[in-house]
Design an enzyme around this catalytic site. Structure first.
Site, PDB file in Angstrom:
ATOM      1  N   ASP A 126       0.769  -1.304   0.096  1.00  0.00           N
ATOM      2  CA  ASP A 126      -0.005   0.068  -0.153  1.00  0.00           C
ATOM      3  C   ASP A 126       0.837   1.186   0.091  1.00  0.00           C
ATOM      4  O   ASP A 126       2.050   1.231   0.502  1.00  0.00           O
ATOM      5  CB  ASP A 126      -0.970   0.114   1.152  1.00  0.00           C
ATOM      6  CG  ASP A 126      -0.192  -0.035   2.449  1.00  0.00           C
ATOM      7  OD1 ASP A 126       0.691  -0.741   2.836  1.00  0.00           O
ATOM      8  OD2 ASP A 126      -0.730   0.584   3.601  1.00  0.00           O
ATOM      9  N   GLU A 156       0.019  -0.880   5.805  1.00  0.00           N
ATOM     10  CA  GLU A 156       1.039  -0.043   6.446  1.00  0.00           C
ATOM     11  C   GLU A 156       1.082   1.196   6.806  1.00  0.00           C
ATOM     12  O   GLU A 156       1.319   1.986   7.784  1.00  0.00           O
ATOM     13  CB  GLU A 156       2.575  -0.510   5.966  1.00  0.00           C
ATOM     14  CG  GLU A 156       3.674  -0.137   6.585  1.00  0.00           C
ATOM     15  CD  GLU A 156       4.124   1.326   6.530  1.00  0.00           C
ATOM     16  OE1 GLU A 156       4.891   1.904   7.336  1.00  0.00           O
ATOM     17  OE2 GLU A 156       3.796   2.147   5.541  1.00  0.00           O
TER      18      GLU A 156
END
Length: 414
Positions: free
Chosen positions: A88, A153
């Protein structure tokens, strides 16, 4: 006779074009978080492993945010090394501020542009190729190697590395290596703590012409914010080994994070990231709230910062605060064998000798440190990270990819 490591170094050079092609394909799959859907990107990673006959497992506690675990054992007993990356990325933001399409992975002037180019699709690609190359020579290695590629994250969420650390203890191991941005000249053995605070100021409110009827909570908030700047006076003691080491590497810190970073790395810092208040121009607001991002060096406790913050807020009538989230600072031994392996191989590959420092921001590596596992970070420069025109320099990416592979080889070898 050519050594196994020499053959490995040669294969890495032969794979440069393949690594660059994979990185560009990965950047071209949008994975902004929020919303954080990494499904298509993870499919690309899974395809890469499948084509090489490498087994893996998908762990998806939240739909659209899959995590991948792959592992293998070497030919003899030894340490368990974890390679951790995430898929991400930050949202692209205002596209008009980008000189290149953030999802095109344009290669120009020796760089690849795009959201996630340095944070951290290049680091994740480097670790993925390192895992595959070492899998091919696994019988020559000791111990075991684990690859964790995760989601969620960027928002410190519970569905990525935090979930794996809490529910899949096999990912803890003996040491962790991450490819988050650092710059080739620095490797991170720790990071500052994070304390997120919301402060709210309430007053009765009034008509905009009747300012004698109520204090303005926005004006109060402005005064309060000015007082909060004193939190930055809280610094690490000047005589601790950590502070002395960071002062010694001040030039590297500025090179890695920008001029002035060495001035704040041992200091508490404060950023007001959002503020809201008021309804319309001719009304005295009845409420104002703002959110503060506080970062603390390892030798400063959150209790110390919270005590001073509480005393400041108490001065202002109608003001209150709450803790939104927090992570303690974390460090690992800077003399660890992995640190030495990274320095040695970086120097052999490119003549660069990275210096051990700590990070201004946070990453998943902290979760392993909280569990007592030494964790280290080595990646490309953070150019454009979190803003427009994010990029990774091609030579830095290839340097990091080779360093990861050869350092991991050394760690898992005699």
């Amino acid at each position: 006779m050519t050594s196994i490591k020499d053959e490995l170094r040669l294969r890495l050079s032969e794979r440069e074009g393949e690594m660059l092609s994979f990185l560009r394909r990965l950047i071209q799959i949008p994975t902004p978080n929020p919303p954080g859907d990494t499904t298509a990107a993870m499919d690309l990673v899974a395809q890469f492993l499948s084509q090489r006959g490498i087994p893996y497992e998908i762990v998806a506690p939240h739909e659209g945010m899959p995590n991948l675990i792959a592992e293998f054992s070497g030919g003899s007993d030894g340490p368990r090394l974890i390679l951790n990356g995430h898929l991400d990325v930050f949202p692209a933001g205002d596209l008009s501020k980008w000189s290149h399409d953030p999802w095109a992975a344009t290669e120009a002037d020796g760089c690849i542009y795009g959201r996630g180019a340095c944070d951290m699709k290049s680091g994740t690609t480097a670790l993925l190729f390192a895992f595959a190359e070492l899998y091919a020579i696994r019988k020559h290695l000791r111990g075991s190697l684990v690859l964790t590629i995760v989601s969620d994250e960027e928002t410190f969420g519970p569905w990525g590395a935090r979930y794996l650390v809490e529910h899949r203890k096999e990912v803890l191991g003996d040491c962790l290596l991450s490819g988050e941005p650092t710059s080739p000249y620095a490797l991170r053995f720790g990071e500052k703590g994070r304390l997120w605070i919301k402060i709210r100021v309430r007053t009765p409110g009034a008509h905009g012409a009747y300012v004698h009827m109520s204090q303005n909570p926005i004006a109060i908030a402005a005064d309060l914010i000015a007082r909060l700047q004193s939190l930055e006076e809280i610094r690490s003691p000047s005589d601790t080994p950590l502070t002395i080491a960071l002062e010694k590497n001040a030039a590297t810190i500025d090179k890695a994070y920008g001029l002035g970073a060495s001035d704040i790395i041992s200091s508490t810092t404060l950023n007001v990231g959002a503020i809201r208040g008021g309804v319309k121009i001719n009304m005295v607001p009845s409420e104002c709230e703002f959110e503060v991002d506080i970062r603390t060096p390892p030798d400063v406790s959150h209790d110390e910062v919270m005590k001073r913050l509480g005393n400041i807020v108490a001065i202002f009538t109608g003001a209150e605060f709450e803790v939104l989230d927090e992570d303690a600072a974390s460090t690992s031994p800077p003399e660890h064998p992995m640190v030495q392996a990274l320095i040695r191989n970086a120097k052999q590959i490119s003549g660069v000798e990275p210096k051990p420092i700590i990070a201004l921001g946070g990453c998943d590596a902290r979760l392993w440190r909280y569990a007592g596992i030494p964790a280290f970070v080595y990646g490309p420069s953070p150019t454009g990270m979190g803003t427009a025109n994010e990029l990774v320099q091609v030579d830095e990416f290839l340097h990091v990819a080779k360093t990861h592979t050869l350092a991991a080889f050394d760690y898992l070898s005699d």
